[in-house]
Scaffold this motif. Sequence first.
Motif, mmCIF file in Angstrom:
data_model
loop_
_atom_site.group_PDB
_atom_site.id
_atom_site.type_symbol
_atom_site.label_atom_id
_atom_site.label_comp_id
_atom_site.label_asym_id
_atom_site.label_seq_id
_atom_site.Cartn_x
_atom_site.Cartn_y
_atom_site.Cartn_z
ATOM 1 N N TYR A 198 15.275 -12.883 -35.928
ATOM 2 C CA TYR A 198 15.782 -14.154 -36.817
ATOM 3 C C TYR A 198 17.485 -14.191 -36.621
ATOM 4 N N ILE A 199 17.768 -15.522 -36.019
ATOM 5 C CA ILE A 199 19.407 -15.626 -36.079
ATOM 6 C C ILE A 199 19.684 -16.802 -37.290
ATOM 7 N N THR A 200 20.868 -16.375 -37.812
ATOM 8 C CA THR A 200 21.547 -17.223 -38.709
ATOM 9 C C THR A 200 22.876 -16.807 -38.917
ATOM 10 N N SER A 201 23.610 -17.389 -39.944
ATOM 11 C CA SER A 201 25.292 -17.270 -40.223
ATOM 12 C C SER A 201 25.123 -16.105 -41.079
ATOM 13 N N TRP A 202 26.302 -15.418 -41.140
ATOM 14 C CA TRP A 202 26.497 -14.130 -41.804
ATOM 15 C C TRP A 202 26.256 -14.650 -43.688
ATOM 16 N N ASN A 203 26.501 -15.779 -43.931
ATOM 17 C CA ASN A 203 26.442 -16.008 -45.378
ATOM 18 C C ASN A 203 25.086 -16.275 -45.786
ATOM 19 N N ASP A 204 24.021 -16.133 -44.978
ATOM 20 C CA ASP A 204 22.596 -16.607 -45.252
ATOM 21 C C ASP A 204 22.263 -15.285 -46.334
ATOM 22 N N VAL A 205 21.938 -15.765 -47.498
ATOM 23 C CA VAL A 205 21.760 -14.734 -48.582
ATOM 24 C C VAL A 205 20.205 -13.978 -48.011
ATOM 25 N N ILE A 206 19.486 -14.729 -47.382
ATOM 26 C CA ILE A 206 18.069 -14.001 -46.944
ATOM 27 C C ILE A 206 18.072 -12.920 -46.288
ATOM 28 N N THR A 207 19.249 -12.621 -45.605
ATOM 29 C CA THR A 207 19.473 -11.430 -44.778
ATOM 30 C C THR A 207 19.424 -10.240 -45.769
ATOM 31 N N LYS A 208 19.951 -10.205 -46.962
ATOM 32 C CA LYS A 208 19.655 -9.200 -48.036
ATOM 33 C C LYS A 208 18.101 -8.789 -48.215
ATOM 34 N N GLN A 209 17.429 -9.835 -48.308
ATOM 35 C CA GLN A 209 15.794 -9.569 -48.436
ATOM 36 C C GLN A 209 15.548 -8.919 -47.160
ATOM 37 N N LEU A 210 16.042 -9.183 -46.029
ATOM 38 C CA LEU A 210 15.533 -8.722 -44.753
ATOM 39 C C LEU A 210 16.064 -7.114 -44.634
ATOM 40 N N GLU A 211 17.145 -6.942 -45.100
ATOM 41 C CA GLU A 211 17.731 -5.720 -44.944
ATOM 42 C C GLU A 211 16.765 -4.661 -45.872
ATOM 43 N N LYS A 212 16.522 -4.963 -47.041
ATOM 44 C CA LYS A 212 15.648 -4.233 -47.789
ATOM 45 C C LYS A 212 14.145 -4.058 -47.300
ATOM 46 N N ARG A 213 13.805 -4.851 -46.321
ATOM 47 C CA ARG A 213 12.501 -4.600 -45.565
ATOM 48 C C ARG A 213 12.655 -4.078 -43.982
ATOM 49 N N GLU A 214 14.010 -3.490 -44.117
ATOM 50 C CA GLU A 214 14.372 -2.705 -42.829
ATOM 51 C C GLU A 214 14.439 -3.366 -41.577
ATOM 52 N N TRP A 215 14.744 -4.970 -41.711
ATOM 53 C CA TRP A 215 14.969 -5.662 -40.628
ATOM 54 C C TRP A 215 16.566 -5.078 -40.409
ATOM 55 N N VAL A 216 16.900 -4.915 -39.055
ATOM 56 C CA VAL A 216 18.229 -4.474 -38.472
ATOM 57 C C VAL A 216 19.059 -5.535 -37.671
ATOM 58 N N LEU A 217 20.295 -5.444 -37.601
ATOM 59 C CA LEU A 217 21.001 -5.983 -36.715
ATOM 60 C C LEU A 217 20.659 -5.664 -35.319
ATOM 61 N N ASP A 218 20.469 -6.578 -34.314
ATOM 62 C CA ASP A 218 19.944 -6.502 -33.243
ATOM 63 C C ASP A 218 20.522 -5.317 -32.445
ATOM 64 N N HIS A 219 21.748 -4.747 -32.414
ATOM 65 C CA HIS A 219 22.437 -4.010 -31.737
ATOM 66 C C HIS A 219 21.868 -2.421 -32.118
ATOM 67 N N LYS A 220 21.019 -2.525 -33.437
ATOM 68 C CA LYS A 220 20.675 -1.291 -33.801
ATOM 69 C C LYS A 220 19.099 -1.237 -33.305
ATOM 70 N N SER A 221 18.905 -2.086 -32.630
ATOM 71 C CA SER A 221 17.116 -1.997 -32.131
ATOM 72 C C SER A 221 17.363 -1.799 -30.713
ATOM 73 N N CYS A 222 16.189 -1.981 -29.899
ATOM 74 C CA CYS A 222 16.113 -2.089 -28.686
ATOM 75 C C CYS A 222 15.829 -3.120 -27.897
ATOM 76 N N ILE A 223 15.688 -4.272 -28.600
ATOM 77 C CA ILE A 223 15.331 -5.599 -28.500
ATOM 78 C C ILE A 223 16.542 -6.643 -28.087
ATOM 79 N N PRO A 224 16.839 -6.624 -26.799
ATOM 80 C CA PRO A 224 18.016 -7.432 -26.439
ATOM 81 C C PRO A 224 18.091 -8.737 -26.643
ATOM 82 N N TRP A 225 19.167 -9.468 -26.762
ATOM 83 C CA TRP A 225 19.241 -10.988 -26.881
ATOM 84 C C TRP A 225 18.802 -11.660 -25.709
ATOM 85 N N ARG A 226 19.094 -11.251 -24.534
ATOM 86 C CA ARG A 226 18.836 -11.834 -23.404
ATOM 87 C C ARG A 226 17.407 -11.155 -22.723
#
Length: 277
Positions: free
Chosen positions: A210-238
């Motif tokens: 999921y891509i969004t702007s930094w001020n999207d408050v839904i990201t707080k819910q994602l973090e609670k459910r263990e979604w991580v910023l992409d550079h902390k995963s193995c899934i590249p953007w390209r």
Amino acid sequence: MRFREATIEDWDSLEVFYKRIYRKNHPLQKKEFWEWQYGDPKYGRAFICLDNNEKIIGHVGANFCDGIAWMINGFLDEEYRGNGVMSNLYNLARNYYPLAATAANNLGLGMYKSMRWYRYYDLVRYVKINPSIKEKTIENVCKSIAVSVDNWIVNDSHYFQQPTIKGLQLSDGSRVVSQENVGGLRVVDFQNIPFLEEQAWELGYLWMDYITSWNDVITKQLEKREWVLDHKSCIPWRLNPIIEGYFCDITFLSEKPLDNNLIVHRSYSDHGRIGSL
């Protein structure tokens, strides 16, 4: 030099231009995609600069969403740079809407700085990998899968009418794009995060993003459910082709101040063109 809007009647010249400046198989090298991106003035336009021989030497695209012209596909032949060509092209887009951008390379950032644009926090991309996968490596996660999703396919919006993508609306109402060739589900709009996760894993997807702007408050819910910023995963953007270690680095800018409540949507710019990732 002449500056004007491009139309489908310019396709032969546009095709030569796009094949000259972009990698092989870039989406804009297909006429069908160009018509989707720039053929309807409700959704976007392309602006071109021609030299005295009628050769396209400069180009700017604009994707129209929520009363803003999101600038994309900017290019100018090197020998013409520094002469105000891009400013003239941007003037054509400005006739439609205020200008903003969500993608800029170093050259573009330098141009926007010279134009005194506002720069915001970069966009963020969150990723979640199917928890059933024990060894979360790019080889295990970014691979082709077979899923049965024909009952969920939708094309009821301009974004989902984009050539080459498969838009879905799942039973909770969440809207996503299926990218089965690399095992992923790209979230466009959330409705019920836990239900979406459960359904995605049941269907057989290996990861979601999921891509969004930094001020999207839904990201707080994602973090609670263990979604991580992409550079902390193995899934590249390209992902077309897969470039290991290439993560989201998309700068968000605007010519005039924007509302603090504006959330950058996946459809606003070419970062949402799944065919180009």
